[in-house]
Design a protein around this motif. Sequence first.
Motif, PDB file in Angstrom:
ATOM      1  N   GLY A 185      -1.072   7.133  -9.973  1.00  0.00           N
ATOM      2  CA  GLY A 185      -1.700   6.515  -8.807  1.00  0.00           C
ATOM      3  C   GLY A 185      -3.197   6.357  -8.971  1.00  0.00           C
ATOM      4  N   LEU A 212      -3.767   3.423 -11.316  1.00  0.00           N
ATOM      5  CA  LEU A 212      -3.562   2.147 -10.633  1.00  0.00           C
ATOM      6  C   LEU A 212      -4.716   1.834  -9.693  1.00  0.00           C
ATOM      7  CD1 LEU A 212       0.254   2.415  -9.802  1.00  0.00           C
ATOM      8  CD2 LEU A 212      -0.817   0.877 -11.460  1.00  0.00           C
ATOM      9  N   TYR A 251      -6.882  -1.518 -10.181  1.00  0.00           N
ATOM     10  CA  TYR A 251      -6.753  -2.569  -9.176  1.00  0.00           C
ATOM     11  C   TYR A 251      -7.850  -2.547  -8.115  1.00  0.00           C
ATOM     12  CZ  TYR A 251      -2.161  -3.873 -10.980  1.00  0.00           C
ATOM     13  OH  TYR A 251      -1.137  -4.315 -11.768  1.00  0.00           O
ATOM     14  N   ALA A 270      -5.584  -2.491  -4.780  1.00  0.00           N
ATOM     15  CA  ALA A 270      -4.567  -1.438  -4.750  1.00  0.00           C
ATOM     16  C   ALA A 270      -3.914  -1.314  -3.385  1.00  0.00           C
ATOM     17  CB  ALA A 270      -5.181  -0.101  -5.163  1.00  0.00           C
ATOM     18  N   PHE A 299      -0.154  -1.648  -2.981  1.00  0.00           N
ATOM     19  CA  PHE A 299       0.807  -0.560  -3.176  1.00  0.00           C
ATOM     20  C   PHE A 299       1.056   0.232  -1.890  1.00  0.00           C
ATOM     21  CE2 PHE A 299      -1.242  -1.125  -7.363  1.00  0.00           C
ATOM     22  CZ  PHE A 299      -0.124  -1.423  -8.121  1.00  0.00           C
ATOM     23  N   LYS A 300       0.210   0.027  -0.897  1.00  0.00           N
ATOM     24  CA  LYS A 300       0.272   0.849   0.313  1.00  0.00           C
ATOM     25  C   LYS A 300       1.639   0.811   1.013  1.00  0.00           C
ATOM     26  CE  LYS A 300      -2.387   1.914   4.492  1.00  0.00           C
ATOM     27  NZ  LYS A 300      -1.372   1.654   5.535  1.00  0.00           N
ATOM     28  N   LEU A 328       4.610   0.774  -0.171  1.00  0.00           N
ATOM     29  CA  LEU A 328       5.517   1.732  -0.805  1.00  0.00           C
ATOM     30  C   LEU A 328       5.186   3.162  -0.384  1.00  0.00           C
ATOM     31  CD1 LEU A 328       5.655   0.260  -4.431  1.00  0.00           C
ATOM     32  CD2 LEU A 328       7.418   0.119  -2.662  1.00  0.00           C
ATOM     33  N   CYS A 387       2.669   8.130  -5.575  1.00  0.00           N
ATOM     34  CA  CYS A 387       1.923   7.323  -6.550  1.00  0.00           C
ATOM     35  C   CYS A 387       1.297   6.115  -5.853  1.00  0.00           C
ATOM     36  CB  CYS A 387       2.851   6.870  -7.671  1.00  0.00           C
ATOM     37  SG  CYS A 387       2.092   5.717  -8.833  1.00  0.00           S
ATOM     38  N   ALA A 388       2.080   5.429  -5.045  1.00  0.00           N
ATOM     39  CA  ALA A 388       1.597   4.228  -4.363  1.00  0.00           C
ATOM     40  C   ALA A 388       0.482   4.550  -3.371  1.00  0.00           C
ATOM     41  CB  ALA A 388       2.757   3.542  -3.639  1.00  0.00           C
ATOM     42  N   TYR A 389       0.664   5.627  -2.612  1.00  0.00           N
ATOM     43  CA  TYR A 389      -0.328   5.953  -1.589  1.00  0.00           C
ATOM     44  C   TYR A 389      -1.633   6.428  -2.217  1.00  0.00           C
ATOM     45  CZ  TYR A 389      -1.338   6.576   3.339  1.00  0.00           C
ATOM     46  OH  TYR A 389      -1.854   6.428   4.596  1.00  0.00           O
ATOM     47  N   ALA A 408      -2.767   5.548  -5.154  1.00  0.00           N
ATOM     48  CA  ALA A 408      -3.415   4.358  -5.719  1.00  0.00           C
ATOM     49  C   ALA A 408      -4.225   3.643  -4.648  1.00  0.00           C
ATOM     50  CB  ALA A 408      -2.359   3.423  -6.301  1.00  0.00           C
ATOM     51  N   TYR A 409      -3.655   3.527  -3.468  1.00  0.00           N
ATOM     52  CA  TYR A 409      -4.354   2.896  -2.342  1.00  0.00           C
ATOM     53  C   TYR A 409      -5.614   3.676  -1.965  1.00  0.00           C
ATOM     54  CZ  TYR A 409      -5.374   2.459   2.651  1.00  0.00           C
ATOM     55  OH  TYR A 409      -6.014   2.365   3.862  1.00  0.00           O
TER      56      TYR A 409
END
Length: 411
Positions: free
Chosen positions: A25, A28, A32, A36, A39-40, A42, A198-200, A202-203
């Motif tokens: 994350g 990413l 990004y 990024a 990705f939020k 997800l 991972c997605a959160y 990254a955000y």
Amino acid sequence: MKTRVPLFLKSHGFSLLLILSLIAGVGLGVVYKKDAVLFKPLGDIFLNLLFTVIVPLVFFSISSAVASMTDLRRLGRILSVMFLVFVLTGFIASGVMLLGVILYPPAFGVAIPLAAAGEIRHLRAVDQIVGAFTVSDFPLLLSKNNMLALILFSILTGLATSAVGERGKPFAAFLVSANEVMMKLVSFIMYYAPVGLCAYFAYLVGTFGPELLGSYGRAMALYYPLAVAYYLLAFSLYAFLAGGVSCVGRFWRNIIPPSVTALATGSSMAAIPSNLQAADRIGVPRDISEVVIPIGATLHMEGSCLAAVLKIAFLFGIFRIPFSGIEPIATALGIALLTGVVVSGIPGGGTIGELLILSLYGFPPEAFALVTMIGTLVDAPATMLNAVGDNVSSMLVARVLGGRGWMENQG
């Protein structure tokens, strides 16, 4: 022929997977940047699933634990020892950050143009307390925004079930069964955790990364390492005090999932399900963990105690006021304890804590924006400390009530 999974991976595989998901994350988020935010959604799916299960989980865990108690005096002992542990650990956390800001002033050489603060509501303490512990209609209990009211209702439901005696046993059995179902549901939700976290993360990195290197960099350079040191050293010490070296081992084998969940989601409540699972595996008696951890997620915030002292010292530095002397420091400790142990349970408690800082020291309203930004930037590690502190607190309560051999008694 079956492939044997190495013992280390069997014990720590899921924790390692969660750590790798956070690292991914971060990568990413760095690559990004602001994009990024894609990705939020997800991450929101994972967060929404956790928030959906929190209300029934808290209700069934607390009410079933209380209803199953044959000696209600034990509940009183659990609550009294719990509050004592909350205050002591909050005081220690505040003292650690106090030492940190004295040795490394967070606003030294920092120049921030003060932006006009938004409108600040005038809050009545009595109304806030009434609104925290009670709601005007039953459906309002079914909201994560009214956790103290839900906790109080759960305790009263458990007490009523126990007081009814034989006629209440079928309902008590239902509460216990429902609690087991909720815990199994949590285990299902956690299968999605690596993707969601991972997605959160990254955000979060993509959105707030620039601010960490800007005007608030010095404050973050103090808070982040100190938070990590507190996480590793203070919690290891508390686990040792709770049950010796073996307890420390059990603690670190099981605490990574709730730590990572709290770190990525920025929510102590989101970490309640995995925190209860971890306490179960550590061996904390359920009647203790299922009372201490949900209440702690609302009333016990060691990371917030650290943050409160940092905010105060930061404002003192910005306004070129010496942060020394008995009165300013004593006031800082008092505000930190209020913020981390009492005010945190009131809806809008973070805002109230920040308003306390401004009003008690006489800072202008424009300073509100500064402390709010610091609160945002330290939120992730602070929440991790808050959540893990609840788990350790349940271990310390178990030590006080169960004696030196409390882990062995749990099998």
